[in-house]
Structure formats: C-alpha cells, structure tokens
Design a protein around this motif. Structure first.
Motif, PDB file in Angstrom:
ATOM      1  N   GLY A 158       5.004  10.875  -4.187  1.00 11.96           N
ATOM      2  CA  GLY A 158       4.851  11.056  -2.747  1.00 11.96           C
ATOM      3  C   GLY A 158       3.390  11.177  -2.348  1.00 11.96           C
ATOM      4  O   GLY A 158       2.959  10.613  -1.342  1.00 11.96           O
ATOM      5  N   ARG A 159       2.611  11.889  -3.142  1.00 12.90           N
ATOM      6  CA  ARG A 159       1.173  12.002  -2.859  1.00 12.90           C
ATOM      7  C   ARG A 159       0.498  10.634  -2.934  1.00 12.90           C
ATOM      8  O   ARG A 159      -0.333  10.284  -2.092  1.00 12.90           O
ATOM      9  N   LEU A 160       0.847   9.864  -3.958  1.00 14.94           N
ATOM     10  CA  LEU A 160       0.286   8.523  -4.093  1.00 14.94           C
ATOM     11  C   LEU A 160       0.704   7.634  -2.932  1.00 14.94           C
ATOM     12  O   LEU A 160      -0.108   6.870  -2.394  1.00 14.94           O
ATOM     13  N   ALA A 161       1.958   7.729  -2.515  1.00 18.46           N
ATOM     14  CA  ALA A 161       2.449   6.912  -1.409  1.00 18.46           C
ATOM     15  C   ALA A 161       1.747   7.260  -0.096  1.00 18.46           C
ATOM     16  O   ALA A 161       1.494   6.371   0.720  1.00 18.46           O
ATOM     17  N   MET A 162       1.416   8.542   0.105  1.00 14.86           N
ATOM     18  CA  MET A 162       0.685   8.919   1.320  1.00 14.86           C
ATOM     19  C   MET A 162      -0.680   8.244   1.361  1.00 14.86           C
ATOM     20  O   MET A 162      -1.112   7.747   2.403  1.00 14.86           O
ATOM     21  N   LEU A 163      -1.352   8.204   0.223  1.00 14.95           N
ATOM     22  CA  LEU A 163      -2.639   7.500   0.168  1.00 14.95           C
ATOM     23  C   LEU A 163      -2.446   5.996   0.312  1.00 14.95           C
ATOM     24  O   LEU A 163      -3.236   5.310   0.972  1.00 14.95           O
ATOM     25  N   ALA A 164      -1.407   5.454  -0.312  1.00 18.65           N
ATOM     26  CA  ALA A 164      -1.172   4.013  -0.294  1.00 18.65           C
ATOM     27  C   ALA A 164      -0.887   3.506   1.114  1.00 18.65           C
ATOM     28  O   ALA A 164      -1.456   2.492   1.537  1.00 18.65           O
ATOM     29  N   ILE A 165      -0.027   4.182   1.858  1.00 21.93           N
ATOM     30  CA  ILE A 165       0.299   3.697   3.201  1.00 21.93           C
ATOM     31  C   ILE A 165      -0.909   3.822   4.118  1.00 21.93           C
ATOM     32  O   ILE A 165      -1.142   2.974   4.977  1.00 21.93           O
ATOM     33  N   THR A 166      -1.724   4.848   3.895  1.00 20.61           N
ATOM     34  CA  THR A 166      -2.965   4.969   4.667  1.00 20.61           C
ATOM     35  C   THR A 166      -3.880   3.788   4.379  1.00 20.61           C
ATOM     36  O   THR A 166      -4.464   3.197   5.297  1.00 20.61           O
ATOM     37  N   GLY A 167      -3.989   3.405   3.123  1.00 23.76           N
ATOM     38  CA  GLY A 167      -4.809   2.253   2.750  1.00 23.76           C
ATOM     39  C   GLY A 167      -4.265   0.946   3.304  1.00 23.76           C
ATOM     40  O   GLY A 167      -5.031   0.070   3.730  1.00 23.76           O
ATOM     41  N   MET A 168      -2.947   0.793   3.325  1.00 24.86           N
ATOM     42  CA  MET A 168      -2.352  -0.435   3.861  1.00 24.86           C
ATOM     43  C   MET A 168      -2.603  -0.562   5.355  1.00 24.86           C
ATOM     44  O   MET A 168      -2.899  -1.652   5.853  1.00 24.86           O
ATOM     45  N   ILE A 169      -2.472   0.543   6.067  1.00 26.92           N
ATOM     46  CA  ILE A 169      -2.738   0.508   7.509  1.00 26.92           C
ATOM     47  C   ILE A 169      -4.214   0.220   7.759  1.00 26.92           C
ATOM     48  O   ILE A 169      -4.558  -0.598   8.615  1.00 26.92           O
ATOM     49  N   TYR A 170      -5.091   0.864   7.005  1.00 21.04           N
ATOM     50  CA  TYR A 170      -6.529   0.614   7.140  1.00 21.04           C
ATOM     51  C   TYR A 170      -6.841  -0.858   6.893  1.00 21.04           C
ATOM     52  O   TYR A 170      -7.591  -1.486   7.633  1.00 21.04           O
ATOM     53  N   GLN A 171      -6.258  -1.417   5.845  1.00 20.30           N
ATOM     54  CA  GLN A 171      -6.482  -2.825   5.502  1.00 20.30           C
ATOM     55  C   GLN A 171      -6.053  -3.729   6.647  1.00 20.30           C
ATOM     56  O   GLN A 171      -6.768  -4.666   7.011  1.00 20.30           O
ATOM     57  N   ASP A 172      -4.905  -3.468   7.238  1.00 20.68           N
ATOM     58  CA  ASP A 172      -4.405  -4.309   8.319  1.00 20.68           C
ATOM     59  C   ASP A 172      -5.256  -4.166   9.574  1.00 20.68           C
ATOM     60  O   ASP A 172      -5.584  -5.163  10.222  1.00 20.68           O
ATOM     61  N   VAL A 173      -5.642  -2.944   9.903  1.00 18.70           N
ATOM     62  CA  VAL A 173      -6.411  -2.724  11.133  1.00 18.70           C
ATOM     63  C   VAL A 173      -7.816  -3.308  11.028  1.00 18.70           C
ATOM     64  O   VAL A 173      -8.293  -3.981  11.942  1.00 18.70           O
ATOM     65  N   PHE A 174      -8.496  -3.091   9.906  1.00 23.57           N
ATOM     66  CA  PHE A 174      -9.903  -3.458   9.821  1.00 23.57           C
ATOM     67  C   PHE A 174     -10.164  -4.842   9.239  1.00 23.57           C
ATOM     68  O   PHE A 174     -11.234  -5.398   9.466  1.00 23.57           O
ATOM     69  N   THR A 175      -9.230  -5.396   8.483  1.00 27.76           N
ATOM     70  CA  THR A 175      -9.458  -6.740   7.940  1.00 27.76           C
ATOM     71  C   THR A 175      -8.502  -7.760   8.526  1.00 27.76           C
ATOM     72  O   THR A 175      -8.731  -8.959   8.385  1.00 27.76           O
ATOM     73  N   GLY A 176      -7.430  -7.331   9.149  1.00 27.71           N
ATOM     74  CA  GLY A 176      -6.458  -8.260   9.697  1.00 27.71           C
ATOM     75  C   GLY A 176      -5.519  -8.824   8.644  1.00 27.71           C
ATOM     76  O   GLY A 176      -4.662  -9.646   8.957  1.00 27.71           O
ATOM     77  N   GLU A 177      -5.666  -8.410   7.410  1.00 34.19           N
ATOM     78  CA  GLU A 177      -4.795  -8.873   6.326  1.00 34.19           C
ATOM     79  C   GLU A 177      -3.757  -7.799   6.035  1.00 34.19           C
ATOM     80  O   GLU A 177      -4.042  -6.615   6.078  1.00 34.19           O
ATOM     81  N   TYR A 178      -2.567  -8.221   5.727  1.00 37.91           N
ATOM     82  CA  TYR A 178      -1.511  -7.273   5.393  1.00 37.91           C
ATOM     83  C   TYR A 178      -0.844  -7.741   4.108  1.00 37.91           C
ATOM     84  O   TYR A 178      -1.026  -8.864   3.667  1.00 37.91           O
ATOM     85  N   GLY A 179      -0.092  -6.869   3.512  1.00 36.06           N
ATOM     86  CA  GLY A 179       0.551  -7.215   2.249  1.00 36.06           C
ATOM     87  C   GLY A 179      -0.469  -7.260   1.128  1.00 36.06           C
ATOM     88  O   GLY A 179      -1.425  -6.502   1.088  1.00 36.06           O
ATOM     89  N   ASP A 180      -0.291  -8.182   0.208  1.00 37.19           N
ATOM     90  CA  ASP A 180      -1.187  -8.275  -0.943  1.00 37.19           C
ATOM     91  C   ASP A 180      -2.214  -9.390  -0.765  1.00 37.19           C
ATOM     92  O   ASP A 180      -2.754  -9.904  -1.728  1.00 37.19           O
ATOM     93  N   MET A 181      -2.516  -9.755   0.462  1.00 38.57           N
ATOM     94  CA  MET A 181      -3.380 -10.897   0.728  1.00 38.57           C
ATOM     95  C   MET A 181      -4.838 -10.523   0.995  1.00 38.57           C
ATOM     96  O   MET A 181      -5.631 -11.373   1.362  1.00 38.57           O
ATOM     97  N   MET A 182      -5.217  -9.282   0.794  1.00 38.81           N
ATOM     98  CA  MET A 182      -6.561  -8.843   1.144  1.00 38.81           C
ATOM     99  C   MET A 182      -7.640  -9.555   0.327  1.00 38.81           C
ATOM    100  O   MET A 182      -8.694  -9.879   0.838  1.00 38.81           O
ATOM    101  N   TYR A 183      -7.369  -9.820  -0.935  1.00 38.81           N
ATOM    102  CA  TYR A 183      -8.391 -10.394  -1.804  1.00 38.81           C
ATOM    103  C   TYR A 183      -8.171 -11.883  -2.068  1.00 38.81           C
ATOM    104  O   TYR A 183      -8.697 -12.422  -3.022  1.00 38.81           O
ATOM    105  N   ARG A 184      -7.423 -12.562  -1.211  1.00 38.85           N
ATOM    106  CA  ARG A 184      -7.141 -13.961  -1.484  1.00 38.85           C
ATOM    107  C   ARG A 184      -8.384 -14.830  -1.421  1.00 38.85           C
ATOM    108  O   ARG A 184      -8.444 -15.880  -2.034  1.00 38.85           O
ATOM    109  N   GLN A 185      -9.416 -14.399  -0.671  1.00 38.96           N
ATOM    110  CA  GLN A 185     -10.653 -15.169  -0.601  1.00 38.96           C
ATOM    111  C   GLN A 185     -11.319 -15.217  -1.977  1.00 38.96           C
ATOM    112  O   GLN A 185     -11.997 -16.185  -2.311  1.00 38.96           O
ATOM    113  N   LEU A 186     -11.168 -14.183  -2.771  1.00 44.67           N
ATOM    114  CA  LEU A 186     -11.789 -14.133  -4.092  1.00 44.67           C
ATOM    115  C   LEU A 186     -11.045 -14.975  -5.119  1.00 44.67           C
ATOM    116  O   LEU A 186     -11.610 -15.359  -6.134  1.00 44.67           O
ATOM    117  N   VAL A 187      -9.794 -15.288  -4.854  1.00 39.63           N
ATOM    118  CA  VAL A 187      -8.968 -15.995  -5.830  1.00 39.63           C
ATOM    119  C   VAL A 187      -9.069 -17.499  -5.668  1.00 39.63           C
ATOM    120  O   VAL A 187      -8.865 -18.254  -6.605  1.00 39.63           O
TER     121      VAL A 187
END
Length: 136
Positions: free
Chosen positions: A106-135
């Motif tokens: 549960g502690r890990l999930a609280m950090l994880a969902i915060t990171g997912m929301i941050y990723q979507d808000v600030f990069t516009g990417e959601y899911g596992d697509m944040m690093y697709r530019q590097l691949v």
C-alpha cells in the motif's frame, strides 16, 4: 495510533486499486460507457458524465458508512473490515507477514499513483509510454 494505522491501510488499499485502474484504463479497458472515454485516465475523468460521478460518490459514501458501522464492533482492529481477527490472531506468523506485505504494498502504491499522475500532468504521457522516445 490506531486511527493513523486505519488511515494508512485505507489509503494504501485505495492506491492499489487506483494503480490497477490506471493501467487498465491506459490499456483501453473501460467497463462503462462502451469504451467511449479517452484512454488517458485524467482526460477520461473529465469526460465522465455527471451520472457517473454521482455513482462514484454514492458508492464511496456507502463504503465509508459501512466501514464506520464495522468500526463500532467490540474488539475491532484497524483495517479489519471483514472480521479476520475472529479467525486469526496476531500470534500467527503467516498472518503478521501478510499484514506487513499489505502495508508495504500500500505504501508503494501510494507513491506509484502519485508518480503516474505527475507523469501524465507534466509530460502528457500515461501508462508505460513515458520513455518511448529513448527506445526508438
């Protein structure tokens, strides 16, 4: 101290469900509205009709009310909404390990969902697509 443990368990459980829901939604699985909502979870939240929000609020309210009723039982332990304390006590090593795993996940999930929301808000990417530019 029991109040804080109860809150930590409840937030952890909600965060675990939110992480699962985030990736299901990002994967294109929408159980309602014939999958007409966006795959981006934050955009889907905005697109949700008012009746969906009413259902969400009433469902959460019913769960909270039921939780408050269960807490009034004699011998209630924090987070024990299903009454497992009647079957197993804290002297069972397997049960204590299970409780610690739930708390840590549960502690890990609280950090994880915060990171997912941050990723979507600030990069516009959601899911596992944040690093697709590097691949590429």
């Amino acid at each position: 101290m029991k109040y804080y443990r109860e809150a930590e368990l409840k937030h952890g459980r909600v965060a675990m469900a939110a992480c699962l829901g985030w990736y299901l939604n990002a994967g294109g699985v929408h159980p309602a509205f014939n999958s007409a909502l966006s795959n981006d979870p934050l955009k889907a939240m905005v697109e949700l009709p008012a009746v969906g929000w009413v259902q969400f609020v009433l469902g959460c309210g019913a769960i909270e009310w039921l939780g408050q009723q269960i807490k009034e039982r004699p011998g209630y332990n924090p987070g024990d909404l299903l009454g497992a304390a009647y079957w197993v006590d804290n002297s069972d090593e397997g049960w204590v390990q299970y409780q610690n795993k739930e708390l840590n996940n549960g502690r890990l999930a609280m950090l994880a969902i915060t990171g997912m929301i941050y990723q979507d808000v600030f990069t516009g990417e959601y899911g596992d697509m944040m690093y697709r530019q590097l691949v590429r």
